[in-house]
Motif scaffolding. Sequence first.
Motif, PDB file in Angstrom:
ATOM      1  N   ASP A 218       0.931  -1.169   0.070  1.00 48.55           N
ATOM      2  CA  ASP A 218      -0.063   0.008   0.095  1.00 48.55           C
ATOM      3  C   ASP A 218       0.935   1.324  -0.096  1.00 48.55           C
ATOM      4  N   PRO A 219       0.519   2.349  -0.798  1.00 51.09           N
ATOM      5  CA  PRO A 219       1.175   3.511  -0.883  1.00 51.09           C
ATOM      6  C   PRO A 219       1.461   4.200   0.419  1.00 51.09           C
ATOM      7  N   ASP A 220       0.600   4.343   1.196  1.00 55.58           N
ATOM      8  CA  ASP A 220       0.665   4.864   2.505  1.00 55.58           C
ATOM      9  C   ASP A 220       1.402   4.274   3.579  1.00 55.58           C
ATOM     10  N   VAL A 221       1.640   2.836   3.270  1.00 56.25           N
ATOM     11  CA  VAL A 221       2.446   1.939   4.113  1.00 56.25           C
ATOM     12  C   VAL A 221       3.736   2.175   3.728  1.00 56.25           C
ATOM     13  N   ASN A 222       3.952   2.367   2.418  1.00 56.56           N
ATOM     14  CA  ASN A 222       5.416   2.540   1.839  1.00 56.56           C
ATOM     15  C   ASN A 222       5.877   3.843   2.328  1.00 56.56           C
ATOM     16  N   ARG A 223       5.113   4.948   2.292  1.00 52.60           N
ATOM     17  CA  ARG A 223       5.690   6.223   2.691  1.00 52.60           C
ATOM     18  C   ARG A 223       6.057   6.251   4.399  1.00 52.60           C
ATOM     19  N   HIS A 224       5.198   5.719   4.912  1.00 50.54           N
ATOM     20  CA  HIS A 224       5.306   5.838   6.213  1.00 50.54           C
ATOM     21  C   HIS A 224       6.540   5.116   6.965  1.00 50.54           C
ATOM     22  N   PHE A 225       6.894   3.870   6.407  1.00 48.70           N
ATOM     23  CA  PHE A 225       8.070   3.146   6.905  1.00 48.70           C
ATOM     24  C   PHE A 225       9.285   3.330   6.092  1.00 48.70           C
ATOM     25  N   GLN A 226      10.431   3.677   6.764  1.00 51.22           N
ATOM     26  CA  GLN A 226      11.700   3.822   5.855  1.00 51.22           C
ATOM     27  C   GLN A 226      12.253   2.482   5.472  1.00 51.22           C
ATOM     28  N   CYS A 227      12.000   1.651   5.826  1.00 48.19           N
ATOM     29  CA  CYS A 227      12.451   0.352   5.830  1.00 48.19           C
ATOM     30  C   CYS A 227      11.350  -0.701   5.454  1.00 48.19           C
ATOM     31  N   ARG A 228      11.066  -1.608   4.667  1.00 44.56           N
ATOM     32  CA  ARG A 228      10.052  -2.575   4.570  1.00 44.56           C
ATOM     33  C   ARG A 228      10.833  -3.996   4.153  1.00 44.56           C
ATOM     34  N   THR A 229      10.330  -5.103   4.689  1.00 42.00           N
ATOM     35  CA  THR A 229      11.000  -6.371   4.292  1.00 42.00           C
ATOM     36  C   THR A 229       9.780  -7.358   4.682  1.00 42.00           C
ATOM     37  N   LEU A 230       9.475  -8.258   3.822  1.00 35.12           N
ATOM     38  CA  LEU A 230       8.659  -9.413   3.574  1.00 35.12           C
ATOM     39  C   LEU A 230       9.523 -10.825   3.637  1.00 35.12           C
ATOM     40  N   VAL A 231       9.256 -11.510   4.460  1.00 34.42           N
ATOM     41  CA  VAL A 231       9.947 -12.832   4.571  1.00 34.42           C
ATOM     42  C   VAL A 231       9.078 -13.932   4.895  1.00 34.42           C
ATOM     43  N   TYR A 232       8.880 -14.882   3.906  1.00 34.70           N
ATOM     44  CA  TYR A 232       8.267 -16.169   4.037  1.00 34.70           C
ATOM     45  C   TYR A 232       9.070 -17.174   5.069  1.00 34.70           C
ATOM     46  N   VAL A 233       8.186 -17.474   6.098  1.00 37.09           N
ATOM     47  CA  VAL A 233       8.735 -18.541   7.228  1.00 37.09           C
ATOM     48  C   VAL A 233       8.391 -20.016   6.630  1.00 37.09           C
ATOM     49  N   SER A 234       7.272 -20.156   6.921  1.00 41.04           N
ATOM     50  CA  SER A 234       6.906 -21.659   6.826  1.00 41.04           C
ATOM     51  C   SER A 234       7.356 -22.408   7.774  1.00 41.04           C
ATOM     52  N   GLN A 235       7.285 -23.821   7.508  1.00 40.55           N
ATOM     53  CA  GLN A 235       7.656 -24.847   8.650  1.00 40.55           C
ATOM     54  C   GLN A 235       9.021 -25.158   8.695  1.00 40.55           C
ATOM     55  N   VAL A 236       9.789 -24.973   7.639  1.00 39.21           N
ATOM     56  CA  VAL A 236      11.041 -25.037   7.467  1.00 39.21           C
ATOM     57  C   VAL A 236      11.917 -23.772   7.812  1.00 39.21           C
ATOM     58  N   TYR A 237      12.821 -23.449   8.834  1.00 42.82           N
ATOM     59  CA  TYR A 237      13.360 -22.164   8.888  1.00 42.82           C
ATOM     60  C   TYR A 237      14.390 -22.437   9.662  1.00 42.82           C
ATOM     61  N   THR A 238      15.437 -21.408   9.414  1.00 41.02           N
ATOM     62  CA  THR A 238      16.466 -21.111  10.741  1.00 41.02           C
ATOM     63  C   THR A 238      16.516 -19.580  11.020  1.00 41.02           C
ATOM     64  N   ILE A 239      16.870 -19.342  12.323  1.00 45.02           N
ATOM     65  CA  ILE A 239      16.725 -18.008  12.529  1.00 45.02           C
ATOM     66  C   ILE A 239      17.661 -17.036  11.618  1.00 45.02           C
ATOM     67  N   ARG A 240      18.810 -17.685  11.399  1.00 44.02           N
ATOM     68  CA  ARG A 240      20.020 -17.175  10.355  1.00 44.02           C
ATOM     69  C   ARG A 240      19.307 -16.886   9.030  1.00 44.02           C
ATOM     70  N   GLU A 241      18.693 -17.892   8.701  1.00 41.49           N
ATOM     71  CA  GLU A 241      18.184 -17.666   7.290  1.00 41.49           C
ATOM     72  C   GLU A 241      16.880 -16.498   7.278  1.00 41.49           C
ATOM     73  N   LEU A 242      16.196 -16.380   8.257  1.00 38.25           N
ATOM     74  CA  LEU A 242      15.338 -15.403   8.491  1.00 38.25           C
ATOM     75  C   LEU A 242      15.974 -13.942   8.526  1.00 38.25           C
ATOM     76  N   LEU A 243      17.072 -13.840   9.247  1.00 35.13           N
ATOM     77  CA  LEU A 243      17.769 -12.574   9.113  1.00 35.13           C
ATOM     78  C   LEU A 243      18.315 -12.249   8.022  1.00 35.13           C
ATOM     79  N   MET A 244      18.908 -13.259   7.097  1.00 32.73           N
ATOM     80  CA  MET A 244      19.266 -13.046   5.906  1.00 32.73           C
ATOM     81  C   MET A 244      18.159 -12.748   5.085  1.00 32.73           C
ATOM     82  N   GLY A 245      17.040 -13.036   5.160  1.00 31.33           N
ATOM     83  CA  GLY A 245      15.664 -12.610   4.417  1.00 31.33           C
ATOM     84  C   GLY A 245      15.429 -11.150   4.766  1.00 31.33           C
ATOM     85  N   ILE A 246      15.762 -10.619   5.962  1.00 33.19           N
ATOM     86  CA  ILE A 246      15.317  -9.424   6.428  1.00 33.19           C
ATOM     87  C   ILE A 246      16.353  -8.673   5.890  1.00 33.19           C
TER      88      ILE A 246
END
Length: 870
Positions: A218-246
């Motif tokens: 959403d444009p309003d959300v895009n303007r409001h936040f200086q940094c945005r990241t979407l990470v798919y977690v699912s059932q198979v993950y590691t914390i390091r992998e999620l940090l890499m995704g961020i």
Amino acid sequence: MAETITFFVDKLSNLAVQEASLFGGVEGQISLLRNELEWISLFLEEASATSNDGRRLKLWMNQIRDAVYDAEDVIDEFIVRLEHQRQRRLQNLKFLRVVFPTCVIVADKLPLVHELDGRMKEINVKIEKILANKSRYCVENAMMPSGAWSSSSPNEVVTWGEKRLPIVEEADVVGMKDEEKEVKEMLLINGELERRVVAIVGMGGLGKTTLAKKVYNDPDVNRHFQCRTLVYVSQVYTIRELLMGIAKKDFKTVLGQEAETKEIRDMGENQLGNEVRKYLEKRRYLIVLDDVWSIQVWNGLCLYLPESNGSRVLITTRNQQIALDAYAKLYQLRPLGEKESWELFLKKTFPTGSRSTISQVECPAELEDVGKKITGKCKGLTLAIVVSGGLLSRKEKTPSSWEKILKSMEWHLSQGPESCMGILALSYRDLPYFLKSCFLYCGVFPEDCEIKASKLIRMWVAEGFVQARGEETVEEGVGEDYLEELIHRSMIQVVKRKWDGRVKSCRMHDLLRDLAISKAKDSKFFEVRGNIFAYPFNPRRLIAHDSQNISQHLSNCHRLRSLICSIHIPQENFWSCLRSAKLLTVLDLTLTADPDREIPEMKLPKEIGEFIHLKYFRFLGPRRTRFPWSIGRLINLETLDLRHIFFLDIPFSIWKLHQLRHLYLGAYPILRMPIRDQRCFSSHLGIDKMTNLQTLYVEQHGWVVRRGLPKLTQLRKLYIGEPNMSSNISYELIFPSNLVKLILDCCRLKQDPMLTLGKLPNLRALKLINNAYFGKKITCSSGAFSRLEFLGLKDLIYLEELIVEESALPSLKTLQIYHCYEMENLLHQLQKLKSLQQVKLENMNDSLIEEIKNTKGEEFNKIRLITSIT
């Protein structure tokens, strides 16, 4: 599978303690079996947590399950034969009623014990061979997980190719404008500088990911936040992998170097997390964590996410408990409405290019009816609509072609791991082992059925699915926790809640019910049939709704433990065929007849008393039903529900059912209890002997034997419907002090019952309905009803006034008054109820309504805010 073995191991342990005299001769074999099964159960718990459905593992598990079933049948058959032998001896030798009241002569028992010992040895040998096959055919390798459910090694990286990415794209879904607006508002609250977590919760396939992406882009959300990241977690993950995704969106900015250098690939979790935290500390960020299955995801990541600058984290999950544990603000996503479902279906079925609008998409008139039937089958589930529409988009646009799809929708929605059913199956696989049987059992109810929570939990208890936990009650403690857990995991939907927030009724989404039936059939848990001609040879649980031809198949059901059916009568030989199912634990039987062939009266056969393992018995039959004396032999019965029989004829032997916890006797308006031997009735065979009763529902309180109630120290819920009760309730009945809920219906009391009822120290809910009281005033005296939280008054046609004295009803939260047309002067009494949170008024006096709506003063504003009037 693991739960089946665990339940049986618990059963073996209980039998070893409770029936030591019966199993002393085979103690060694039973102990050997129990020890083996404990190890097998642990192995299967680990196997069930993997995503591997290999044929070797499946075959091995099926063989173990069949062996466990055999062992359970052998032991239960032994108990049945022993009881029958005892009954025969007591009939033939009357003097043994005094000399040997509860046992069989040792010489008579020895042949049965010898036979049991031989059968148990055979089963132990069989299990030993099955265990040997585990190594011989490398079953251990077959169960190795293809991935981890959660982080086991901090530096282990799972490739992105193994992720289950969303099937339903953002552009696919119409509508969601209101949902998007509400989630946006939860994220964009001005003035909140601390980090906030928002969670979108709902069952699989509803469109949680789609909604999150709409908000994210959403444009309003895009303007409001200086940094945005979407990470798919699912059932198979590691914390390091999620940090890499961020950090992945802009590694040069975050880490100051290229992402693919060896230095970055070699970074550990802590080092990478610290770099991410340093970057985010100076920025207002939005991080979307999509498809979270474990709270460990949040626990591992939150250490590296700064808590200032008004930043937000948006989580999507099927499990509400994860959101609660993360202290998130909840947004519960609901299924699409009929209009939105149809629009999405049209968009997927008739794709016309990205620039077309939904108003430009039309369905040919000859396809509209069948198309809406297909959409209706999806019940608002976004994923199912998208899959169905995508399938039809590739099919011939003719009514006959679409009708074929409609008839085979269940098959089309279940093909492959990325199918609709495959996605929903992930939720089933994620359940802890002890909840899997509970979930599957919900599939025994008809499609779209509103399931009463108390009935469901009592059936779970009867089946052995709910295990004791410390000093908690099995039903209201553990059983209700199980149900809430399934609700939190979006496997069951709440329909109604009780006055205290507990679940009153629930429902299962049709596709989840299809999943339960499919899994149950695959594991031989139960079989569901309607009007059929061929049952499986020997099912363990049989569900037959609206069946007209069941009798001929019951004679083969020797292993049957549960029969839940609605059948048309008369059916020849039904009861004689049912006799073969001597191991029944649950019997829920509804007998119906055509209007022109109504059966005026039915006498149940004495053989009903042979089901000594029966724990749950619900019967709905002809208007007049007579029960045999042998009902007193159902020594393990815990729930007896006969409330829907109009004229009930039941013998005094019912008082022998000392294990009863829940007794429902409707029999309105007349309850008949033939007593042929007055000496038996006077010798303390009465309700006071049912010391395990927790729920008692009686239409005629004569059954209560006036002074017997105080001895029911476990009684928590009491319903009394009695048109002939005298005017003084304190003379008629002495209530047990442990009562929590009391309903008085049609009692026609002339003296105010509140003086007596207000002294009950544990009463939390009270209902007076249908002319339970004929007086004009009800007075709650000073200090009365110290713990009462709910008070309901309905159809008290003479009631004019409710008087609340000082310090009365200090805990009352909910007050409901319906159809009390003469009542007045209520407003000033409501002011005295300091804990009141909700008032519901329906069909009341116009002057009373005007008083509540128009009386001026700030002190009345609170009352108006919590009052609903219909």
